[in-house]
Design a protein around this motif. Structure first.
Motif, mmCIF file in Angstrom:
data_model
loop_
_atom_site.group_PDB
_atom_site.id
_atom_site.type_symbol
_atom_site.label_atom_id
_atom_site.label_comp_id
_atom_site.label_asym_id
_atom_site.label_seq_id
_atom_site.Cartn_x
_atom_site.Cartn_y
_atom_site.Cartn_z
ATOM 1 N N ARG A 131 0.828 -1.214 0.000
ATOM 2 C CA ARG A 131 0.000 0.000 0.000
ATOM 3 C C ARG A 131 0.852 1.249 0.000
ATOM 4 N N MET A 132 1.938 1.251 0.781
ATOM 5 C CA MET A 132 2.823 2.417 0.812
ATOM 6 C C MET A 132 3.565 2.596 -0.510
ATOM 7 N N LEU A 133 3.707 1.507 -1.274
ATOM 8 C CA LEU A 133 4.389 1.583 -2.567
ATOM 9 C C LEU A 133 3.442 1.982 -3.690
ATOM 10 N N THR A 134 2.246 1.382 -3.728
ATOM 11 C CA THR A 134 1.356 1.530 -4.881
ATOM 12 C C THR A 134 0.059 2.283 -4.586
ATOM 13 N N ASP A 135 -0.177 2.632 -3.317
ATOM 14 C CA ASP A 135 -1.401 3.312 -2.885
ATOM 15 C C ASP A 135 -2.620 2.401 -2.896
ATOM 16 N N GLU A 136 -2.411 1.092 -2.990
ATOM 17 C CA GLU A 136 -3.510 0.140 -2.830
ATOM 18 C C GLU A 136 -2.936 -1.193 -2.375
ATOM 19 N N ALA A 137 -3.683 -1.898 -1.542
ATOM 20 C CA ALA A 137 -3.238 -3.192 -1.037
ATOM 21 C C ALA A 137 -3.812 -4.288 -1.925
ATOM 22 N N SER A 138 -3.307 -4.381 -3.153
ATOM 23 C CA SER A 138 -3.761 -5.377 -4.117
ATOM 24 C C SER A 138 -3.517 -6.785 -3.591
ATOM 25 N N GLY A 139 -4.575 -7.607 -3.556
ATOM 26 C CA GLY A 139 -4.469 -8.961 -3.023
ATOM 27 C C GLY A 139 -3.380 -9.795 -3.665
ATOM 28 N N PRO A 140 -3.351 -9.913 -5.007
ATOM 29 C CA PRO A 140 -2.297 -10.730 -5.644
ATOM 30 C C PRO A 140 -0.893 -10.209 -5.374
ATOM 31 N N LYS A 141 -0.709 -8.893 -5.380
ATOM 32 C CA LYS A 141 0.623 -8.344 -5.121
ATOM 33 C C LYS A 141 1.040 -8.569 -3.664
ATOM 34 N N VAL A 142 0.095 -8.437 -2.754
ATOM 35 C CA VAL A 142 0.401 -8.690 -1.345
ATOM 36 C C VAL A 142 0.814 -10.142 -1.151
#
Length: 360
Positions: free
Chosen positions: A147-158
């Motif tokens: 989230r701090m990197l992309t401004d969203e806590a994307s499930g697959p990326k997390v």
């Protein structure tokens, strides 16, 4: 004595077992295949820290304490972020870590784990001309980092980043871990141990290859001839990035864990990149077998590290620093394990210089 201390037993540890001949990695009794892709970062952290801190809480409380540590670190370094960003991802992160207290408690350890997670996204965003995003103590560690990197806590990326952080959490007595243990044996605090480990990791023979993997893939794509490009590289004495390991005589098990994570992450755009990388991997293995028949050079952790970190949003110059964000847990656990022995690490050297005739 073997050069580079090969095969010298310098410590006893309960933390990890690396079997290079079998291609096996065990973390405190658990195979990597059991942990990677299934465990949360907080579960891995609790496993590594168990027995080394008397006040270690349960997983839920540990997750909350780590979240609060991210907020504390973020608040403390916020005014310094422009200067840290000017140093670049790795040096800026290391300089930020150096500002933390040099204690030996659980709080000190959690701040050290929190620091890369907060500093790296902030530095990457500032370098891209974007505003930084403050930490959120209520989120799990990997989710907040994304989230701090992309401004969203994307499930697959997390999920991909969580797999990565778990996969690289510890790996025997490598150069950076040994550096941390040497410093811990002197009685220094955990921040000093982390700085020693970070400085060892910066050397290109230890932690510097994931970024060049992306450069290699891009160069091969531009050339349009993987076999020709790789063959020319090997014939000229160059190294194919992402292949070969000092310990593993077979395939690095971490490469398989990260390859599976990349496959789960790949979407319509990522599929083409992954298919291309897999073709380069197959071609590279064939070229290495043909031109270096006497050496075992299999895919290592760096090859799929590059693909995974690129896919979740980190630029290549931050890859080694993200590795440090995952390995910090192992470094600190080893530092505590060493400190609890109460024994200073003090090897001897063998003098091979000119002699003086003392009897003259």
């Amino acid at each position: 004595m073997a050069g580079g201390l090969d095969d010298v037993i310098a410590a006893e540890t309960v933390l990890s077992d690396v079997d290079g001949a079998a291609g096996r990695l065990v973390i405190r009794g658990h195979a990597l295949s059991e942990i990677a892709g299934s465990w949360t970062f907080e579960q891995v952290l609790a496993l590594l820290f168990d027995g080394f801190f008397t006040d270690l809480p349960d997983e839920a409380a540990l997750r909350r304490a780590l979240g609060e540590a991210r907020v504390e670190v973020g608040h403390g370094i916020a005014p310094l972020l422009p200067e840290l960003a000017a140093l670049g991802p790795f040096d800026g992160m290391r300089a930020g870590v150096a500002l933390l207290p040099d204690g030996a408690g659980l709080g000190d350890a959690l701040r050290l784990i929190a620091a890369p997670a907060v500093l790296l996204p902030a530095i990457v965003r500032l370098q891209a001309g974007q505003a930084t995003i403050a930490p959120d103590a209520d989120l799990p560690h990997a989710a907040d980092m994304i989230r701090m990197l992309t401004d969203e806590a994307s499930g697959p990326k997390v999920a991909a980043l969580e797999t990565y952080l778990a996969t690289v959490c510890d790996h025997g007595l490598n150069a950076s871990t040994f550096a941390a243990r040497v410093v811990a044996s002197t009685g220094a605090g955990l921040m000093s141990c982390a700085l020693a480990a970070l400085s060892a990791l910066k050397g290109p023979l230890h932690g510097g290859a994931p970024g060049p993997v992306i450069e290699m893939l891009d160069a091969i794509a531009q050339a349009g001839d993987a076999r020709g490009w790789l063959t020319d590289l090997v014939r000229s004495g160059g190294r194919i990035m992402g292949f070969g390991h000092r310990i593993y005589r077979v395939r690095d098990p971490r490469a398989d864990a990260l390859k599976a994570a990349v496959r789960r992450l790949a979407g319509s755009a990522g599929d083409a990149r992954l298919r291309f990388a897999e073709e380069v991997e197959r071609t590279a293995l064939g070229v290495l077998r043909a031109h270096k028949p006497g050496r075992v050079l299999q895919t290592n952790v760096e090859f799929y590290t590059a693909l995974l970190l690129e896919a979740v949003g980190f630029p290549p110059d931050a890859f080694t620093a993200v590795f440090a964000a995952g390995r910090m847990t192992g470094w600190l656990a080893h530092a505590r394990e060493q400190a609890l022995t109460g024994r200073l690490i003090r090897p001897r050297s063998s003098y091979i210089g000119p002699q003086t005739d003392l009897a003259a």
